[in-house]
Structures are given as structure tokens and as C-alpha cells.
Design a protein around this motif. Structure first.
Motif, short mmCIF file in Angstrom:
data_model
loop_
_atom_site.label_atom_id
_atom_site.label_comp_id
_atom_site.label_asym_id
_atom_site.label_seq_id
_atom_site.Cartn_x
_atom_site.Cartn_y
_atom_site.Cartn_z
N GLY A 1 5.64 7.06 -17.43
CA GLY A 1 5.41 7.87 -18.61
C GLY A 1 4.16 8.71 -18.58
O GLY A 1 3.70 9.19 -19.62
N ILE A 2 3.58 8.92 -17.38
CA ILE A 2 2.37 9.75 -17.24
C ILE A 2 2.78 11.04 -16.55
O ILE A 2 3.10 11.05 -15.36
N ASP A 3 2.78 12.14 -17.28
CA ASP A 3 3.29 13.41 -16.77
C ASP A 3 2.13 14.35 -16.45
O ASP A 3 1.82 15.26 -17.21
N LEU A 4 1.50 14.13 -15.30
CA LEU A 4 0.38 14.98 -14.87
C LEU A 4 0.87 16.20 -14.10
O LEU A 4 0.23 17.25 -14.12
N GLY A 5 1.96 16.05 -13.36
CA GLY A 5 2.39 17.11 -12.47
C GLY A 5 1.48 17.19 -11.25
O GLY A 5 0.40 16.60 -11.21
N ARG A 6 1.93 17.95 -10.25
CA ARG A 6 1.13 18.08 -9.02
C ARG A 6 -0.24 18.69 -9.33
O ARG A 6 -1.27 18.24 -8.81
N LEU B 1 -9.30 11.33 -8.59
CA LEU B 1 -9.86 9.99 -8.79
C LEU B 1 -9.20 9.30 -9.97
O LEU B 1 -8.81 8.13 -9.90
N ASP B 2 -9.04 10.01 -11.06
CA ASP B 2 -8.39 9.44 -12.24
C ASP B 2 -6.92 9.14 -11.95
O ASP B 2 -6.39 8.09 -12.34
N ALA B 3 -6.25 10.03 -11.22
CA ALA B 3 -4.82 9.86 -10.94
C ALA B 3 -4.57 8.65 -10.06
O ALA B 3 -3.65 7.85 -10.31
N VAL B 4 -5.37 8.46 -9.01
CA VAL B 4 -5.13 7.34 -8.11
C VAL B 4 -5.46 6.01 -8.79
O VAL B 4 -4.78 5.00 -8.57
N ARG B 5 -6.46 6.01 -9.66
CA ARG B 5 -6.75 4.79 -10.43
C ARG B 5 -5.59 4.44 -11.35
O ARG B 5 -5.20 3.27 -11.45
N GLN B 6 -5.08 5.44 -12.06
CA GLN B 6 -3.96 5.18 -12.97
C GLN B 6 -2.75 4.64 -12.21
O GLN B 6 -2.08 3.72 -12.68
N VAL C 1 0.86 -1.19 0.00
CA VAL C 1 0.00 0.00 0.00
C VAL C 1 0.89 1.24 0.00
O VAL C 1 1.59 1.52 0.97
N LEU C 2 0.88 1.96 -1.11
CA LEU C 2 1.64 3.20 -1.22
C LEU C 2 0.84 4.35 -0.62
O LEU C 2 -0.39 4.40 -0.77
N THR C 3 1.52 5.30 0.04
CA THR C 3 0.79 6.39 0.71
C THR C 3 1.33 7.76 0.29
O THR C 3 1.79 8.53 1.13
N PRO C 4 1.27 8.11 -0.99
CA PRO C 4 1.79 9.40 -1.43
C PRO C 4 0.79 10.54 -1.21
O PRO C 4 -0.42 10.32 -1.15
N HIS C 5 1.31 11.78 -1.14
CA HIS C 5 0.45 12.94 -1.34
C HIS C 5 0.48 13.27 -2.84
O HIS C 5 1.13 12.56 -3.64
N GLY C 6 -0.17 14.34 -3.24
CA GLY C 6 -0.33 14.63 -4.65
C GLY C 6 0.99 14.78 -5.40
O GLY C 6 1.16 14.26 -6.51
N GLY C 7 1.94 15.50 -4.81
CA GLY C 7 3.22 15.70 -5.47
C GLY C 7 3.99 14.41 -5.63
O GLY C 7 4.61 14.15 -6.67
N GLU C 8 3.97 13.58 -4.59
CA GLU C 8 4.66 12.29 -4.66
C GLU C 8 3.99 11.36 -5.67
O GLU C 8 4.67 10.60 -6.37
#
Length: 504
Positions: free
Chosen positions: A373-378, A386-391, A357-364
């Protein structure tokens, strides 16, 4: 347990009733529920409904129809009602009912947005019924101007009809301008976008009104645990439990640079009821852990020599701390459940199992996604959590707990869990270390407990995400209790975790 759905799922559930000619019935049920919610909110705020004023902002579709029929009900109760027709036209039956009840309709143009915004701002209640769950994108033209001016002005309380206009029902993405609601009255089932940031920023309290489609709904895309769920899922000791049967957690945390993280992670773990904590780390964090937490067993030096049921790794581990990072890798290779906090993320392999179980905040999380290869940035992560955590869960194979005002926990597949019990005062150094400790503690206690989750409708593959949601809920509740409306420290969050568990 609260279940939430996409707008498409809700519309598909409505189809059989619409095809049978019951569309008008669904709209009346929704409108009646919305009107009653407005009345209850007025009373709760000490405002007498009779003679109170309501401004309803309406689009031309069914969402506008719901708002107009609700305003008609309110007019019949003696309220002064005005409708702003943002599209130049409106739902015909809804508008006719509204005008028969004595409501006054005004048409928005490019020239009167300021005037109508001022008029709406003077109302006791503003109902946002411009865009519904099927809308794509946000408000445009004169409507965007109207909402922008209204948002900037002092105004009465705002009630969103089904979803705040400009918020995506499926993802929670928000397209400016959005008029933040104090209350969102949503129909048939909660929409996923209301329980994920940034949509949750604009939703206020969410009230679900049943309209008769509930038996047609499929499996939800998002779930939220409530107090009763936590009570069923938390692992209380039995009469003959001992420290080993209650779970042993190995902790690899802290560094010479961040020694306090080790203490906070251990305190979080102990507070959440694990039977024993074994700490592995450098001399200075070890000394602090011994001093602050005499219950913790320090050592052995190697992961292979530690007999535990789960691992917590990463809290406060600095870049270049090769010995600690090697312990992180060794812990993941044991095959045991692992809570992997920020410092561990660079040391992890690209492919992980769901019991990590990974526990990042948005920047991490943005950095994690960059590896694939997914460059969303913070900013991209924060704008579509929701989309980011699913990916992230799909790409890594791990379970991902994205920390934030609304914490989302996603397994590689299946529903995402959403918890939002925290107070903004918890945005303080060390809070995440305590959360990691609570999570590690629960992983150790639940390492072989599939039946309890199955009894709550949570599959074996989803239980790691559910454990993450339990940890987030306990952590948020403890922080809110510790804060009591004011500043809070990470240590006090850990202190209040047992109190929260007692109340549950």
C-alpha cells in the motif's frame, strides 16, 4: 568502518558543549578544518593558495558562521575572499572576523543574483555555507536564483560546508537547486544524507573533521564498510577446508527467455569463493551453464533433494515460468539464507525473515512497496532511497539490498549499510545477475558465522545486511577494476572478483 548520523544526532551530541559555553570553540575547530581542506585541495589541483580567490555563499546561521570564519583564515593566508550574504544578514562574529581579515562582503538581492553568480563563478573556490543540517527544504527566492545561475556557469571547484545546501542531512533527499560539491567537509561525523542517493550525487568526496563531540555520538543510522572491514569479514578457507565446508549454493535462475542470467549468476557465485554450486533450471539454461561453467553441478530437479547452505533465486526468471517460480517458493520455505533477485519477487510471500535478502533496483522496489500500500513510484524511490529501503525492510521483514549508484542494504531494524565503489560503466545488462551470484556465494559461506561479525560490532540480526554490503562492495570494486575507465561487460565483472578478493 565509516559511521554516519542524522543531523539531529549531531546536534544532540553538541548540546553539552554548547551549554558549557564551548560553542565558539566548536565553530573555530570546524572553520579551521574547512580552511585547511580548501588549501589542500588547491595545492592538489596545482593552484597556489597565495593570491587565489574564494567566494563563500553564506546563510545567517551557524553554517554561514563556519564558512565566514574559514574564509577569514584563508584571507589571513593571502587569499582574496568575497562573501555573498544570501539572507541579508550573517553570523555577527563570523562576519566581523571575515571583514577584519580583509574580506569583502556583498548582500544578495532580487536584482543582483546574476551579477553575484558571475562574480562567484570567476573564483578559484566556491564555499557553499548557506544551509546547514537543521534546515528544512531547499533554497528559495534570490538564493535559489543565484545557485541556479552559478550551477549553469563554468566555475571553480566547490566545497560544501557540512552539507550541500538543499540536501537533507537525515535522508539524502535533495531540493532543487543544489550546487554539486567536489568536496564536502562535514563536522563531528558523516551525515547519513551524504552517503545515500540523491544526496550523494551532490556531495562529491566527503571529509569528516573531528571537532570534539565524537565521544558523545550514539549508535549510527548508517554504516559503510571499508577495505579493512572486508579483509576481516571475508571467509578465507582453512588448511583442512573442502568444498562442502566452504559452502554449497543452490541456484534457481534463468529461463528459456533469459538463459544467460543463469550463467552470469553461477559465474558470480564461483568467483566469490563458494565451494560448490548446484544449478536447478530448464533445459536451455542448464545446457549453457554446463558449457560455460563445468564446475557447476546441474541438478537435482527438486529443491528438497538439493543439499545446500544457501539459495540464490530469481535471476532471469520470466513471468509465467511456473516450474522455476515454484522452486523459488520451495527455496524460501527451506529456512536457509536466500538471495532473491528480480524474477523471484512476485513469487515471495508478504512476510519474510531477515535471512532472505531481496535485491531490487529502484523500479522493482517501487513494485514491492506497492504490495504493502505504499505508492512511491520509481521517481519517489530514486528521490528518497534511504527512506524507501527502510520502509521495504520494515514491511517485508526481509533484508533489502537496493541497487544503485549508492547501494543501500537495510535490515528490518538497525543501521543501514551504504556502499559506493561502483563505476557508472557497470550500468549494463547482466551486472545485477553477477551481484546476485556474489551475494549467494557469501550467504552460503557465512551461513553460520555470527562470531566473526560480532567481533566487528555487527549483531547477529544485522549480519545479513552486512553480507549484502560485502557483496555490493566486491561487485563494485570488481566492476571498477574491469572497467579501467571504459565500458565493461557483466562477464568481465565476474572475472575480476577473485582479483579484488586477493588484494583484500
Amino acid at each position: 568502518m565509516i559511521s554516519a548520523y542524522t543531523g539531529t544526532q549531531i546536534r544532540e551530541a553538541e548540546k553539552p558543549l554548547l551549554l558549557s559555553g564551548a560553542g565558539a570553540v566548536l565553530m573555530q575547530r570546524a572553520a579551521y578544518g574547512l580552511a585547511n581542506a580548501v588549501i589542500r585541495e588547491l595545492v592538489a589541483r596545482g593552484i597556489r593558495p597565495y593570491g587565489a580567490s574564494v567566494a563563500v555563499l553564506t546563510g545567517k546561521g551557524n553554517n554561514g558562521g563556519d564558512g565566514l570564519f574559514a574564509a577569514a583564515f584563508l584571507a589571513a593566508r593571502g587569499m582574496r575572499t568575497t562573501a555573498v550574504l544570501t539572507a541579508g544578514e550573517a553570523h555577527p562574529d563570523g562576519l566581523a572576523a571575515f571583514e577584519r581579515a580583509g574580506g569583502r562582503a556583498r548582500t544578495l538581492t532580487d536584482h543582483n543574483a546574476g551579477e553575484l553568480a558571475a562574480a562567484a563563478a570567476s573564483a578559484d573556490v566556491v564555499i557553499d555555507a548557506v544551509l546547514g543540517t537543521g534546515a528544512q527544504g531547499g533554497l528559495r527566492g534570490a538564493t535559489a536564483s543565484l545557485v541556479g545561475k552559478l550551477r549553469a556557469a563554468a566555475h571553480g571547484f566547490v566545497v560544501a560546508c557540512d552539507i550541500p545546501s538543499g540536501v537533507d542531512a537525515d535522508t539524502g533527499e535533495a531540493y532543487d537547486p543544489v550546487l554539486p560539491a567536489d568536496l564536502t567537509v562535514t563536522f563531528g561525523g558523516a551525515k547519513a544524507g551524504l552517503l545515500a542517493d540523491p544526496g550523494a550525487d551532490h556531495a562529491g568526496r566527503v571529509l569528516v573533521i573531528p571537532i570534539g563531540i565524537e565521544t558523545q555520538l550514539p549508535s549510527p543510522v548508517l554504516r559503510r564498510l571499508e577495505s579493512a572491514d572486508l579483509a576481516r569479514l571475508l571467509p578465507p578457507p582453512t588448511r583442512r577446508s573442502h568444498k562442502y565446508t566452504r559452502g554449497v549454493l543452490g541456484v534457481v535462475a534463468g529461463s528459456q527467455q533469459y538463459p544467460g542470467a543463469a550463467v552470469l549468476a553461477c559465474r558470480g557465485a564461483l568467483a566469490a569463493g563458494v565451494g560448490m554450486v548446484r544449478y536447478l533450471g530448464p533445459p536451455e539454461p542448464t545446457r549453457l551453464v554446463r558449457q560455460a561453467c563445468p564446475e557447476v553441478v546441474c541438478g537435482p530437479d527438486n529443491v528438497a533433494d538439493a543439499h545446500v547452505q544457501a539459495w540464490l533465486v530469481g535471476s532471469g526468471i520470466a513471468d509465467g515460468d511456473d516450474e522455476q517460480l515454484q522452486r523459488v517458493r520451495d527455496a524460501v520455505e527451506t529456512g536457509l539464507p536466500v538471495a532473491a533477485d528480480a524474477g523471484a519477487l512476485p513469487a515471495l510471500p508478504d512476510a519474510l525473515p531477515p535471512h532472505v535478502v531481496l535485491t531490487p533496483h529502484g523500479g522493482e522496489l517501487a513494485h514491492v512497496l506497492q504490495r504493502y500500500g505504499i505508492d512511491l513510484g520509481r521517481q519517489g524511490v530514486d528521490g528518497a532511497t534511504l527512506d524507501a529501503v527502510r520502509q521495504a525492510a520494515e514491511r517485508t521483514g526481509a533484508t533489502v539490498l537496493l541497487k544503485g549508484a549508492t547501494t543501500l542494504v537495510a535490515a528490518p531494524y538497525g543501521p543501514v549499510f551504504s556502499q559506493a565503489e561502483a563505476t557508472p560503466w557497470m550500468a549494463t545488462a547482466g551486472s545485477g545477475d553477477v551481484l546476485a551470484g556474489v551475494l549467494g556465494s557469501l550467504l552460503a559461506q557465512h551461513s553460520d558465522d555470527e562470531e566473526k561479525f560480532a567481533a566487528c560490532g555487527i549483531s547477529a540480526d544485522q549480519r545479513w545486511a552486512a553480507i549484502g554490503a560485502i557483496a555490493a562492495s566486491l561487485h563494485g570494486r570488481a566492476g571498477t577494476l574491469a572497467s579501467a575507465g571504459g565500458p565493461v561487460t557483466a562477464g568481465s565483472i565476474a572475472h575480476f572478483v577473485p582479483e579484488v578478493m586477493r588484494t583484500l
